[in-house]
Every structure is written in C-alpha cells, then in structure tokens.
Design an enzyme around this catalytic site. Sequence first.
Site, PDB file in Angstrom:
ATOM      1  N   TRP A   1       0.840  -1.185   0.000  1.00 58.17           N
ATOM      2  CA  TRP A   1       0.000   0.000   0.000  1.00 58.17           C
ATOM      3  C   TRP A   1       0.889   1.254   0.000  1.00 58.17           C
ATOM      4  CZ3 TRP A   1      -1.333   3.439   4.341  1.00 58.17           C
ATOM      5  CH2 TRP A   1      -2.307   4.369   3.990  1.00 58.17           C
TER       6      TRP A   1
ATOM      7  N   ARG B   1      -9.315  -3.437   7.677  1.00 58.35           N
ATOM      8  CA  ARG B   1      -9.962  -2.113   7.670  1.00 58.35           C
ATOM      9  C   ARG B   1     -11.387  -2.232   8.251  1.00 58.35           C
ATOM     10  NH1 ARG B   1     -11.765   2.306   3.105  1.00 58.35           N
ATOM     11  NH2 ARG B   1     -10.835   4.091   4.074  1.00 58.35           N
TER      12      ARG B   1
ATOM     13  N   TRP C   1     -14.736   1.731  -8.212  1.00 55.08           N
ATOM     14  CA  TRP C   1     -15.052   0.439  -7.564  1.00 55.08           C
ATOM     15  C   TRP C   1     -13.841   0.033  -6.723  1.00 55.08           C
ATOM     16  CZ3 TRP C   1     -19.315  -2.989  -9.167  1.00 55.08           C
ATOM     17  CH2 TRP C   1     -19.277  -4.221  -8.550  1.00 55.08           C
ATOM     18  N   ASP C   2     -14.022   0.096  -5.422  1.00 55.72           N
ATOM     19  CA  ASP C   2     -12.901  -0.101  -4.501  1.00 55.72           C
ATOM     20  C   ASP C   2     -12.933  -1.510  -3.903  1.00 55.72           C
ATOM     21  OD1 ASP C   2     -10.705   0.611  -2.977  1.00 55.72           O
ATOM     22  OD2 ASP C   2     -11.619   2.427  -2.157  1.00 55.72           O
TER      23      ASP C   2
ATOM     24  N   ASN D   1     -10.907  -3.031  -0.395  1.00 54.03           N
ATOM     25  CA  ASN D   1      -9.878  -2.599   0.545  1.00 54.03           C
ATOM     26  C   ASN D   1      -9.401  -3.614   1.566  1.00 54.03           C
ATOM     27  OD1 ASN D   1      -9.230   0.168  -0.137  1.00 54.03           O
ATOM     28  ND2 ASN D   1     -11.401   0.536   0.200  1.00 54.03           N
TER      29      ASN D   1
ATOM     30  N   CYS E   1     -10.031  -0.009  -8.236  1.00 47.92           N
ATOM     31  CA  CYS E   1      -9.185   0.494  -7.147  1.00 47.92           C
ATOM     32  C   CYS E   1      -9.171  -0.583  -6.072  1.00 47.92           C
ATOM     33  CB  CYS E   1      -9.809   1.782  -6.608  1.00 47.92           C
ATOM     34  SG  CYS E   1      -9.064   2.395  -5.095  1.00 47.92           S
TER      35      CYS E   1
ATOM     36  N   ASP F   1      -2.687   5.127  -3.514  1.00 45.19           N
ATOM     37  CA  ASP F   1      -3.192   6.148  -2.588  1.00 45.19           C
ATOM     38  C   ASP F   1      -2.097   7.152  -2.251  1.00 45.19           C
ATOM     39  OD1 ASP F   1      -5.715   5.202  -2.479  1.00 45.19           O
ATOM     40  OD2 ASP F   1      -5.562   4.266  -0.511  1.00 45.19           O
TER      41      ASP F   1
END
Length: 708
Positions: A163, A406, A440-441, A443, A483, A505
């Site tokens: 990340w 998360r 469209w994420d 995580n 994403c 990011d």
Amino acid sequence: MENQIVHLTAAHTSLIVRCTPFAEILYWGKRLSQFSADDIISLSRAVPNGRIDVEAPVNFSADTGRGSFGTPGMEGHRDGLDWSPVFNTTQVKHNGNQLTLITEDPLAGLQFRSELRLDDSGVLQARNSLTNLKPGTYQVTRLAVTLPLPERAAEVMAFHGRWIKEFQPHRTQLDHGGIIQENRRGKTSSEYFPAMMIGHPGFSEEQGEIWGIHLGWSGNHRLRADIKIDGRRLVQAEALYFPGEQRLKQGETLETPWLYASYSASGLNRMSQQFHRFVREQILRFPDEKPRPVHLNTWEGIYFDHDPDYIMQMATESAALGVERFIIDDGWFRGRDHDRAALGDWYLDEKKYPNGLKPVIDHVKKLGMEFGIWVEPEMINPDSDLYRAHPDWLLALPGYQQPSGRHQYVLDLNNPQVFDYLVERMSWLLGEHDVDYVKWDMNREIVQPGHDGRAALTAQTQQFYRLLDVLGERFPQIEFESCASGGGRIDFEVLKRSHRFWTSDNNDALERQKIQRGMSYFFPPEVMGSHIGNKLCHATSRQHSIEFRGLTALFGHMGIELDPVKEGEAERAGFAKYTRLHQQLRPLLHSGDVYRVDTHDGTMLINGVVSETRDSAVFLVSQLAMPTWSLPGVLRVPGLKPDARYRVTVLDEPPLLAGGGSGHTMRVQPAWLHESPVLSGEWLANAGLTLPVLDPESALLLGFEEVR
Ligand code: DGJ
C-alpha cells in the site's frame, strides 16, 4: 502426424510451434523472414549421458511423464490415479495467427487444450484448458501455461510493492533453483504484480532482448522462471488453487487465465509499446471516443465529511479549474461517517443528503461535468444493517474467527442471494441517478475464502468479473475504475471490464514518479489514474511545488484530489494551468508510444511519448534527488524520424529557470534551452540535448514538433 510445424508472425516477432506428435514451442524471438519447416533439424537436441535415454522435450503441458524433470504444466489425480499424464496431439487448428492444439492422454482420460494467438501488436496470448474425459471426479491441483526461454534469458525483472508503494521493480539473476513469485492475498495484489520480464543480462529500457509476461488474473497467482541442470529455461504462470478447489466431473473443463507475452529485441520500451498497443486495440472499450476527462475526486479533500452544499461549492470551483468529471468518494451512504461502519448498506445517507443526490448531480451536470461515485460492493462491515440481517453472507470458513481488515469482511459472491442483492443495490444507484462513472474499490486481503466449507477464491474472482459484466451490460455508458487500496487490483482481465486504475493512494509526486514508471511497463497512460494532491501530501507529509506535482500527474489519466474551495490563488492557478496543459497534450499522451530513457544517473528519470506519426513528442526530465554528477549529461531523444527536423521548446520548467535563471545547482543554463532550436531527429537521437542542472524534486517538460 510427425512434425507438423506452424509459424506465427507479427511485425517484430516469430513463434514457431511443433504441433505433432506433441505440442512444443521451438522458437520465440525476433521475426524470421526466411524460415522453412525443414530448418528445424538444426534444433534437434543431443541426449546427454547420465540421464534417461531419450530426448525429453518441454512440451505445452510440460509432462514429467516424458522424462523432463521440471515442474509439470498440470497436476492432479482421480482418487490417487491418473496423476502423471503424457499428452499427444489429436487435433491441430491453425487459422492465420491463431493456433489451437488439442492433446490427449486416453489412459488418464484427460484432454489438454492450448490456444495461442499472436496479435499484430506482437503480443502473444496463451491459455490452456484441461477436460476430464472419464467417469470419476478429477481433482486438479495446478494448471499452468508454460513457455520455454532461450539460454540467454538470464536476468529477471519483476515488481514488488505494498500500500502506497506499488510497482517497485527488482532484478535478479536466473540461476540454479529458479525464481517463484506467489501472491496469496486474494486479489491481484500490490505485493506482486503478476508479471515477469526475463532478458539478456543487463537489458535496459532501450537495449537488449526481453521476454515479458503478464498473467491476466485478479486472484492468487504463481509465476515461475526456472532453469534445469540441462540449462533449459522456462517461464510458467498459473492461477493458484487452494486444496480441493478444482474438481472436474466427467465432461467438465478448467481453463487457465490468459497469459500475455511480448518479446522485444530493443529493450523494455519495445516490450511496453507492444503491450500498450495490444491494450488499446484488444482490451480497452471506452463507451465513446471522447478524450479521458480530467477528474476531481473528493477523498483527500473532505473524506467522510459530506455536506451537499459544500460539495456543490467544490464542484463549482472544480469546473472553474477545467475539471471535466467530478467524483464523490466514500462517505455518501447510510451510516458511513468513518471507516468502521456501513459497508453493505448501499442506501443514501438521508441525514447528510436530505434532498437526495439529485441536486448535487444536477449541479455537477449544469457545470458541464460528468458525475462519478465511489462504491465497495464486495465488502461488509460487521457494524452494518446488512451484517445484522445476514451474518452468514461472509466469504469465510464456519467455525473460525475471520480476521477483519480495515474493520471489514468479504461478502461471498458465490451465494446467489448476495450476488442478487448487490446487483439490485448497484442498479438502484446507477439506474436511478445520472451516474457516468464508478470508482469500484476493494480494501482488504482475503483470508480463508470459503463457500459451504470449501475453498472458493477462484469462484469468487469469477463472480466478481460476472458482477461487473452484469452491471456493464445493464449500464453500457458507465465507466468503471478499478481500485484496491490504490493499485491492488491492476491486471488485463479486470481491465476488460473497467476503464481506469487508481494507481496508488500515494499522491506524493516523488513516490508517484517511481510508482507510475513501474505501472507504465504494462499499461498505457490513459488508464493510469494520476492526481495532483494536496501540497502537504497526506501519505508522506512531504511537500512539493505545484510544478513538480502538476508535471508528475500530467503523464496519466489526470485528476485533482483535494478540496479546491480551501486552496489559495497560487495553487488554484497551478491546477488550472496543468489541467489545460494536460488537455492540450492528451491526444498525444493517450495515443503515442511511451519511452523511458536510459540515464547514467539514477537520481534522474526521463520519460516521454512520441506520436504515432512521429511528428511530435513530449519528454519529461525529472530530477528526483540531488544529482550524482555536477553535470547531468545529454538527453538522446528516441523515437523521432531521423530525416525530419524538429523545433525543441521548453513547455514547462521550474520557476527558478524561467527567464534564464539558474536554480541552486546551476550557474549558467545550456545556451539552447530558451532558443527553441530546430534540429534533426538523427541529431537528437545520436548527439542529443545537454540538460540543465535541475534542483532535486523538480522537472522540465520539453516539446518536439516537426518543422516542414
Ligand atoms: C481506498 C482508496 O484507495 C481511496 O482512494 C479511497 O477511495 C478510500 N478507499 C475510501 O475509503
């Protein structure tokens, strides 16, 4: 059927395949214009002493049953039987540059089918499939695509990352023991982008032979570059399966993902140009021909703090800067005030938006911009109405405590109820609102991906594709961005159903220079999301000038990610300036050939784009750190026509250099810098341009226009 030979060709590449009695690649390299099938006699191999008595080929299925001791191209069994098949060709279908080879082992009851396509771009697509021909379930442990490499392929380049630090290249020698790269994070991952470049030692951007491969797959993968004691080399790529995940009943087939391969005799640049051309011609499907709109994304401007009046003010300011698409990021749906709750509850937060989304969207549209919105459909927070109603909708193994990531879990897309719920909610969002674009994420990483107790990651990945396919068919005018905490799901297969990637990011221009360079090996600029972020970068707390941030964002699909209402005049003038510059250059940037220039100083990166007709070009010289040498040397400009003449102009420069100034690291500029000289392509490619000494964290943009 002895020795049936097929020769596939592209502009710079030849692939020669022996189709019978088994399927084997004999040659993959520089295009051959004089080849005749009789020539293959020169490749018949010796049988060394101390081994089995026959020649052992590395065929398409890399059968170990023939006596080649590398990793086989497939592994599996039928309750302990049929575990070492030997495949012989039963059918050859050859049509132009496409070849399908069907091979079978009647004893094991298996068919191994290989499809090869050599595209005009020079990109080879290869895929294998395995069919169970006999009664009884066949458990497949592995199924790979195997490509042989010549002895001179001895250095490997690949990418690692994490990340906010994606696409970091590393290199290593291909030697005894080989190299294995495994991604087990449940999505393409930023840990290992599924690619390897294997080449002649010392290959560079502009020089050397390279065989580059990319596995188009958004799940777990294994890539292997190997060398056996007989000196033969190969590269192998596969989706990675959990135990018991692939069981074939009689008549059922399992396919590998597509492997994409590009051979270059002219360094990494040619490899990338071929991949880019392939992506442009064969993968990308934009709903219309319009230029890629400049974005304003609200995330690093307001995070979860949504107030429609304020957002409309942001939109007004964005339009004034020249922004063409306005995207509301995370925080618009019920209960989403922070990242600990609400994923899954895809209903508008009426406390934040009492009049609905429509007034905001209408405002954005009235300003002449497109409207985009953020979603993360595959996820669920335990603190959500959805979870409270359906705690059993998780992709997980019963009886185990699934760790959160998360603060969220993954939904089981293999459950039809989950799938239908997401189609219904997304259709509400996209059908009842005038949405042009979806970010469209995704995580988190996937742990114990179980469905009904069985491993189901491959099926989950396929259902993710199906979900995007269903929505793409229902809403063909809507574009999707892939994403995954930045660049965690970037590959050719997801690109078939999306239109842009969120690269990282990390909007720190210094970091972005390297991340974007890494991504540029496989992806053209128009799909690489690159935003100008806040002056004080949220990921690193570093500060960069607007010039350095603007020029760094210029070479992708550009956007701005901050709150324009709060910015001062100087910054706003900068956003408007670089937006205009990008809009002016984007026809070239989004269609031309990408070049990365070899430099003698690792503190300096040079990249550029040359138009298809080679009559114009832009090159960016970026000084990342304190220069190693007190003089930066010469830029030899690649890609131009030797016999044409070009006017060389400075399109943008650090403010200290404007008007002949010298910055901190230079006393006198090179004389040509502000003279716009006209020089031949031949001179520029061979003698070149002396560069000014640039301060660290600054950049210079040069333009080249043919003078007729
Ligand atoms: C992670 C993404 O990478 C960011 O750009 C942003 O969309 C956040 N998620 C929102 O939660």
